[in-house]
Design a protein around this motif. Sequence first.
Motif, PDB file in Angstrom:
ATOM      1  N   UNK A 230       0.852  -1.192   0.000  1.00 49.78           N
ATOM      2  CA  UNK A 230       0.000   0.000   0.000  1.00 49.78           C
ATOM      3  C   UNK A 230       0.886   1.240   0.000  1.00 49.78           C
ATOM      4  N   UNK A 231       1.196   1.730  -1.186  1.00 50.53           N
ATOM      5  CA  UNK A 231       2.144   2.835  -1.311  1.00 50.53           C
ATOM      6  C   UNK A 231       1.571   4.041  -2.042  1.00 50.53           C
ATOM      7  N   UNK A 232       0.272   4.022  -2.354  1.00 53.50           N
ATOM      8  CA  UNK A 232      -0.310   5.100  -3.151  1.00 53.50           C
ATOM      9  C   UNK A 232      -0.573   6.373  -2.348  1.00 53.50           C
ATOM     10  N   UNK A 233      -0.660   6.250  -1.022  1.00 53.13           N
ATOM     11  CA  UNK A 233      -0.868   7.432  -0.190  1.00 53.13           C
ATOM     12  C   UNK A 233       0.364   8.331  -0.298  1.00 53.13           C
ATOM     13  N   UNK A 234       0.162   9.632  -0.233  1.00 54.41           N
ATOM     14  CA  UNK A 234       1.271  10.566  -0.403  1.00 54.41           C
ATOM     15  C   UNK A 234       2.061  10.778   0.879  1.00 54.41           C
ATOM     16  N   UNK A 235       1.503  10.362   2.020  1.00 55.51           N
ATOM     17  CA  UNK A 235       2.197  10.484   3.304  1.00 55.51           C
ATOM     18  C   UNK A 235       2.313   9.101   3.935  1.00 55.51           C
ATOM     19  N   UNK A 236       3.505   8.518   3.896  1.00 59.35           N
ATOM     20  CA  UNK A 236       3.724   7.178   4.446  1.00 59.35           C
ATOM     21  C   UNK A 236       4.129   7.208   5.921  1.00 59.35           C
ATOM     22  N   UNK A 237       4.183   8.396   6.493  1.00 66.34           N
ATOM     23  CA  UNK A 237       4.540   8.481   7.913  1.00 66.34           C
ATOM     24  C   UNK A 237       3.352   8.148   8.805  1.00 66.34           C
ATOM     25  N   UNK A 238       2.168   8.100   8.230  1.00 74.83           N
ATOM     26  CA  UNK A 238       0.963   7.770   8.990  1.00 74.83           C
ATOM     27  C   UNK A 238       0.630   6.297   8.807  1.00 74.83           C
ATOM     28  N   UNK A 239       0.004   5.680   9.800  1.00 73.86           N
ATOM     29  CA  UNK A 239      -0.212   4.226   9.750  1.00 73.86           C
ATOM     30  C   UNK A 239      -1.343   3.819   8.817  1.00 73.86           C
ATOM     31  N   UNK A 240      -1.321   2.556   8.472  1.00 74.89           N
ATOM     32  CA  UNK A 240      -2.435   1.899   7.793  1.00 74.89           C
ATOM     33  C   UNK A 240      -3.167   1.081   8.850  1.00 74.89           C
ATOM     34  N   UNK A 241      -4.475   1.278   8.988  1.00 73.76           N
ATOM     35  CA  UNK A 241      -5.274   0.566   9.984  1.00 73.76           C
ATOM     36  C   UNK A 241      -6.145  -0.471   9.292  1.00 73.76           C
ATOM     37  N   UNK A 341      -6.795   4.861   5.791  1.00 80.11           N
ATOM     38  CA  UNK A 341      -5.502   5.512   5.557  1.00 80.11           C
ATOM     39  C   UNK A 341      -5.631   7.025   5.631  1.00 80.11           C
ATOM     40  N   UNK A 342      -4.544   7.681   5.966  1.00 83.16           N
ATOM     41  CA  UNK A 342      -4.403   9.121   5.765  1.00 83.16           C
ATOM     42  C   UNK A 342      -3.622   9.299   4.467  1.00 83.16           C
ATOM     43  N   UNK A 343      -4.179  10.037   3.533  1.00 90.39           N
ATOM     44  CA  UNK A 343      -3.579  10.156   2.202  1.00 90.39           C
ATOM     45  C   UNK A 343      -2.553  11.271   2.138  1.00 90.39           C
ATOM     46  N   UNK A 344      -2.879  12.420   2.728  1.00 88.37           N
ATOM     47  CA  UNK A 344      -2.049  13.619   2.620  1.00 88.37           C
ATOM     48  C   UNK A 344      -1.456  14.003   3.969  1.00 88.37           C
ATOM     49  N   UNK A 345      -0.255  14.542   3.947  1.00 89.52           N
ATOM     50  CA  UNK A 345       0.320  15.114   5.161  1.00 89.52           C
ATOM     51  C   UNK A 345      -0.418  16.413   5.496  1.00 89.52           C
ATOM     52  N   UNK A 346      -0.247  16.894   6.701  1.00 90.73           N
ATOM     53  CA  UNK A 346      -0.877  18.149   7.104  1.00 90.73           C
ATOM     54  C   UNK A 346      -0.461  19.268   6.153  1.00 90.73           C
ATOM     55  N   UNK A 347      -1.456  20.006   5.656  1.00 91.39           N
ATOM     56  CA  UNK A 347      -1.240  21.137   4.737  1.00 91.39           C
ATOM     57  C   UNK A 347      -0.690  20.715   3.382  1.00 91.39           C
ATOM     58  N   UNK A 348      -0.734  19.433   3.065  1.00 86.91           N
ATOM     59  CA  UNK A 348      -0.273  18.961   1.757  1.00 86.91           C
ATOM     60  C   UNK A 348      -1.438  18.925   0.771  1.00 86.91           C
ATOM     61  N   UNK A 349      -1.178  19.221  -0.495  1.00 89.71           N
ATOM     62  CA  UNK A 349      -2.161  19.128  -1.560  1.00 89.71           C
ATOM     63  C   UNK A 349      -1.722  18.094  -2.578  1.00 89.71           C
ATOM     64  N   UNK A 350      -2.666  17.646  -3.401  1.00 87.80           N
ATOM     65  CA  UNK A 350      -2.311  16.735  -4.478  1.00 87.80           C
ATOM     66  C   UNK A 350      -1.487  17.469  -5.527  1.00 87.80           C
ATOM     67  N   UNK A 351      -0.461  16.816  -6.090  1.00 92.90           N
ATOM     68  CA  UNK A 351       0.300  17.428  -7.186  1.00 92.90           C
ATOM     69  C   UNK A 351      -0.611  17.698  -8.376  1.00 92.90           C
ATOM     70  N   UNK A 352      -0.275  18.688  -9.172  1.00 96.20           N
ATOM     71  CA  UNK A 352      -1.094  19.048 -10.319  1.00 96.20           C
ATOM     72  C   UNK A 352      -1.246  17.899 -11.295  1.00 96.20           C
ATOM     73  N   UNK A 353      -0.210  17.050 -11.428  1.00 95.14           N
ATOM     74  CA  UNK A 353      -0.293  15.963 -12.395  1.00 95.14           C
ATOM     75  C   UNK A 353      -1.373  14.958 -12.018  1.00 95.14           C
TER      76      UNK A 353
END
Length: 385
Positions: A230-241, A341-353
């Motif tokens: 499971x690597x699609x989330x942009x923030x891997x510092x948060x756990x997968x439950x 899952x948490x997808x984004x880090x705090x204050x993070x946005x999705x890249x334009x691509x």
Amino acid sequence: MGKMAAVVGPVAALATEPGEDAFRKLFRFYRQSRPGTGDLGGVIDFSAARGTGPSASKVVRSQLSVSSVSEHDAHRAGLQPVNKWRAYGLEGYPGFIFIPNPFLPGYQWHWVKQCLKLYSQKPNVCNLDKHMAEQETRDVWEQSKEFLRCKEMNKRRPRSLLEKLRWVTLGYHYNWDSKKYSADHYTPFPSDLAFLSEQVAAACGFQGFRAEAGILNYYRLDSTLGIHVDKSELDHSKPLLSFSFGQSAIFLLGGLKRDEAPTAMFMHSGDIMVMSGFSRLLNHAVPRVLPNPEGEGLPHCLDTPLPGVLPRDSVVEPCSLEDWQVCASYLKTARVNMTVRQVLATDQDFPLEHIEEKKRDNITGFCHLNDQDSQIKRARLNSDS
């Protein structure tokens, strides 16, 4: 990193197929395993005091942050006080936490009902959308409940829509084709599941966790979940439950590479797994769902009904006996798993691509949850997510 699982016992006698890696060999072994024989002797059972099986020596106690979750908030989510939970880890897998069923008696009923009755509804996305019109999948529960109530009387009836359900996505909807999330394919994440996830994450030391995406997998007895990361989330510092309900399954936790043999463990109804830190990006899979050894029955932890009186501010809602009859009929030959899952880090946005790619993508690709009568190509079993 500690050593990975050694291949011993009946597994060692299994001939390796050409080009087969260590993980695939174990996956194949457990997919073909025979319950009640020595085939499952190497599977860790965390429901025992310290785990059982030859790999049990790898089991260690995990410390929880008891003060991070009040007894009241735990009860609101249907959980026992955190100081009554048992939590374990595995040597060689830092960041992996296994919590054997910490739910209060009866409270699993709510989460099972939500998975089958509420979370399967629109606007959430499911595998049926690929082959059916939206109006046909608008309320899977209502179209299925009478079929399931009559299941015992007519076992030759066609399968209901609920029995054809394989996955549902919540919040940021995962795209199975591009293997990405995007900002413009989002529906509100269920508030009750978000609250449950926040309490579990906080108890494991992850205060501030945000439940932003969920994938629910619906397993029949012949279903498997392919080897993936499971690597699609942009923030891997948060756990997968991961939350399991219904029939038991075998879970394989491997290494960063597929040539590392995985460790096998049982997942029973009510069990919670947390993958964080180093373990967040490890290969894992579910090769087998196990039939109840006592026949077509439910795990005993589901025998107790949900209490009639709930805390005033509980996120858990009453479950009628009529609704539970449908849930119980379904679960006699099935298992449901929720991953959050948490997808984004705090204050993070999705890249334009991500936004540009989303315009070109078909949002309802295939999931890698498979069963023997599925039309999904077998090659999908190997896909990463």
